[in-house]
Design a protein around this motif. Structure first.
Motif, PDB file in Angstrom:
ATOM      1  N   GLU A 176       0.694  -0.774  -0.654  1.00 26.59           N
ATOM      2  CA  GLU A 176       0.474   0.045   0.205  1.00 26.59           C
ATOM      3  C   GLU A 176       1.086   1.174   0.115  1.00 26.59           C
ATOM      4  N   ARG A 177       1.900   1.242   0.967  1.00 24.58           N
ATOM      5  CA  ARG A 177       3.246   2.409   0.529  1.00 24.58           C
ATOM      6  C   ARG A 177       3.322   2.429  -0.528  1.00 24.58           C
ATOM      7  N   ALA A 214       3.227   5.651  -2.826  1.00 24.67           N
ATOM      8  CA  ALA A 214       4.360   7.002  -3.043  1.00 24.67           C
ATOM      9  C   ALA A 214       4.362   6.431  -4.844  1.00 24.67           C
ATOM     10  N   ALA A 215       3.563   5.402  -5.511  1.00 29.59           N
ATOM     11  CA  ALA A 215       3.527   5.628  -6.884  1.00 29.59           C
ATOM     12  C   ALA A 215       2.729   6.378  -7.161  1.00 29.59           C
ATOM     13  N   LYS A 216       1.373   6.741  -6.865  1.00 31.83           N
ATOM     14  CA  LYS A 216       0.476   7.530  -7.326  1.00 31.83           C
ATOM     15  C   LYS A 216       1.083   9.335  -6.917  1.00 31.83           C
ATOM     16  N   ALA A 217       1.671   9.004  -5.757  1.00 31.43           N
ATOM     17  CA  ALA A 217       2.686  10.469  -5.800  1.00 31.43           C
ATOM     18  C   ALA A 217       3.148  10.706  -6.681  1.00 31.43           C
ATOM     19  N   GLN A 276       3.189   9.282  -9.421  1.00 33.50           N
ATOM     20  CA  GLN A 276       3.317  10.010 -10.967  1.00 33.50           C
ATOM     21  C   GLN A 276       2.167  11.135 -10.716  1.00 33.50           C
ATOM     22  N   LEU A 277       1.304  11.576  -9.676  1.00 33.36           N
ATOM     23  CA  LEU A 277       0.770  13.040  -9.636  1.00 33.36           C
ATOM     24  C   LEU A 277       2.252  14.166  -9.695  1.00 33.36           C
ATOM     25  N   GLU A 278       2.691  13.294  -9.185  1.00 31.99           N
ATOM     26  CA  GLU A 278       4.132  15.163  -9.371  1.00 31.99           C
ATOM     27  C   GLU A 278       4.637  15.081 -10.806  1.00 31.99           C
ATOM     28  N   GLN A 279       4.624  13.882 -11.556  1.00 37.47           N
ATOM     29  CA  GLN A 279       5.052  13.577 -12.793  1.00 37.47           C
ATOM     30  C   GLN A 279       4.135  14.852 -13.745  1.00 37.47           C
ATOM     31  N   ARG A 280       2.293  14.160 -13.289  1.00 39.21           N
ATOM     32  CA  ARG A 280       2.199  15.140 -14.249  1.00 39.21           C
ATOM     33  C   ARG A 280       1.523  16.056 -13.413  1.00 39.21           C
ATOM     34  N   ASN A 281       2.217  16.837 -12.606  1.00 35.63           N
ATOM     35  CA  ASN A 281       2.035  18.284 -12.904  1.00 35.63           C
ATOM     36  C   ASN A 281       4.090  18.609 -13.643  1.00 35.63           C
ATOM     37  N   ASN A 282       4.232  17.897 -13.418  1.00 33.57           N
ATOM     38  CA  ASN A 282       5.741  18.921 -14.314  1.00 33.57           C
ATOM     39  C   ASN A 282       5.986  18.758 -15.466  1.00 33.57           C
ATOM     40  N   GLU A 283       5.156  18.148 -15.686  1.00 33.34           N
ATOM     41  CA  GLU A 283       4.554  17.953 -16.940  1.00 33.34           C
ATOM     42  C   GLU A 283       3.600  19.382 -17.398  1.00 33.34           C
TER      43      GLU A 283
END
Length: 336
Positions: free
Chosen positions: A141-142, A146-149, A151-158
């Motif tokens: 779960e952790r 972490a993977a979701k976070a 992915q979200l960070e990558q999306r925000n960076n994009e």
């Protein structure tokens, strides 16, 4: 919670925990559990044995050496016979052995411990497996969080990157537009400057033509015996008034106004050329019109009348046929 604390909660001894952490990289809960399952207690004992001279000695509740986070041996201490466990008075956590309590104190800086008659029950094999499964689920779960976070960070960076690219493109387009506007303004200014320069040239030519015309009028007035054109005009106005007072004097014939002049242009060694020009045509233009026949450059042309003899040099080329009096007459064209 740290990897050591989670492994200690599962019932692993401190020595085995430290042995696992020393043999894995990176240090994660999953890799530590895998190592502990692959290495039974005998291997852990061998891995954490502390050699003192020719004989080895082993400490701890399972015959292993208890070490701190740097791999150094620590005192395990003993729990009294009446006590079943140790309790941390700072956080209320219970420990089965003094080694685990000391390990907890090292990690949390808690210093207040007391003995308790309540014993911590040993985990059965099935309980340990269930605990392992629970920890694996939590770890998964952790990891998913972490993977979701990530992915979200990558999306925000994009999103930020696209926004920066869009702003950069907009800035480039703005700079191009400013450059085009500047070039257009430069072209308009250049057109205005060229028009102004042409107008100045025209004004200079007109001023020169007017100067030549005034000069010709002054010379004509001098030849007529008057001091200025104004005098000539005043005298000409006085004549009709005198004639009107004398009834016996006949009216002078009206002077014909010509709009064209037919010239017979004679050139040395060549046949005469007859051409008709408007009376406003300048002598320069006449010379230019017959240049192909005469072979004389207009700027070096000289016109000479036969009777009365009169010479029109390069200074008089700005005079018109009407101003020079060359109306329906013959004239010689020579090289200056």
């Amino acid at each position: 919670m740290s990897v050591r604390s989670e492994l200690a909660d599962m019932g692993f001894s401190v020595s085995r925990i430290e042995a696992a952490i020393r043999h894995i990289d990176p240090v994660t809960l999953e890799s530590a559990i895998d190592w502990l399952e692959q290495h039974p207690i005998d291997s852990a004992v061998e891995a954490t044995k502390f050699i003192d001279g020719d004989q080895g000695r082993q400490d701890g509740d399972d015959g292993t050496i208890v070490v701190d986070e740097n791999g150094e041996p620590i005192e395990t201490g003993e729990v009294s016979a009446d006590a079943g466990s140790l309790v941390c008075d700072d956080c209320g956590k219970r420990f089965k052995t003094a080694a685990l309590a000391e390990f907890h104190a090292t990690k949390t800086q808690h210093a207040n411990f007391s003995e308790s008659v309540e014993k911590i029950p040993e985990l059965s094999a099935e309980q340990k497996r269930a605990k392992l499964d629970e920890l694996r689920v939590k770890a998964a779960e952790r990891k998913a969080i972490a993977a979701k976070a990530d992915q979200l960070e990558q999306r925000n960076n994009e999103i930020l990157r696209r926004k920066a690219d869009k702003e950069s493109s907009a800035l480039i387009e703005k700079q191009k537009k400013l450059q085009l506007d500047k070039e257009a303004a430069d072209r308009r200014r250049q057109v205005k400057e060229d028009a102004a320069a042409k107008q100045r040239i025209k004004d200079l030519i007109e001023a020169d033509r007017q100067s030549r015309r005034e000069k010709a009028e002054r010379e004509k007035a001098l030849r007529a015996g008057v001091s200025s054109p104004q005098l000539s005009s005043s005298s000409s106005q006085s004549v009709p008034s005198q004639a009107s007072r004398d009834p016996s004097t006949s009216q002078p014939p009206q002077k014909r106004e010509y709009t064209e002049s037919r010239l017979q242009i004679r050139i040395d060694g060549k046949s005469p050329t007859i051409k008709t020009f408007p009376v406003e045509t300048t002598l320069f233009e006449v010379a230019h019109a017959v240049q192909a026949v005469s072979g004389i450059s207009p700027s070096h042309a000289v016109f000479v009348t036969t009777f009365p003899t009169k010479r029109y040099s390069s200074e008089d080329l700005g005079l018109s046929l009407k101003e020079s009096g060359l109306i329906n007459t013959a004239v010689m064209l020579k090289q200056a």
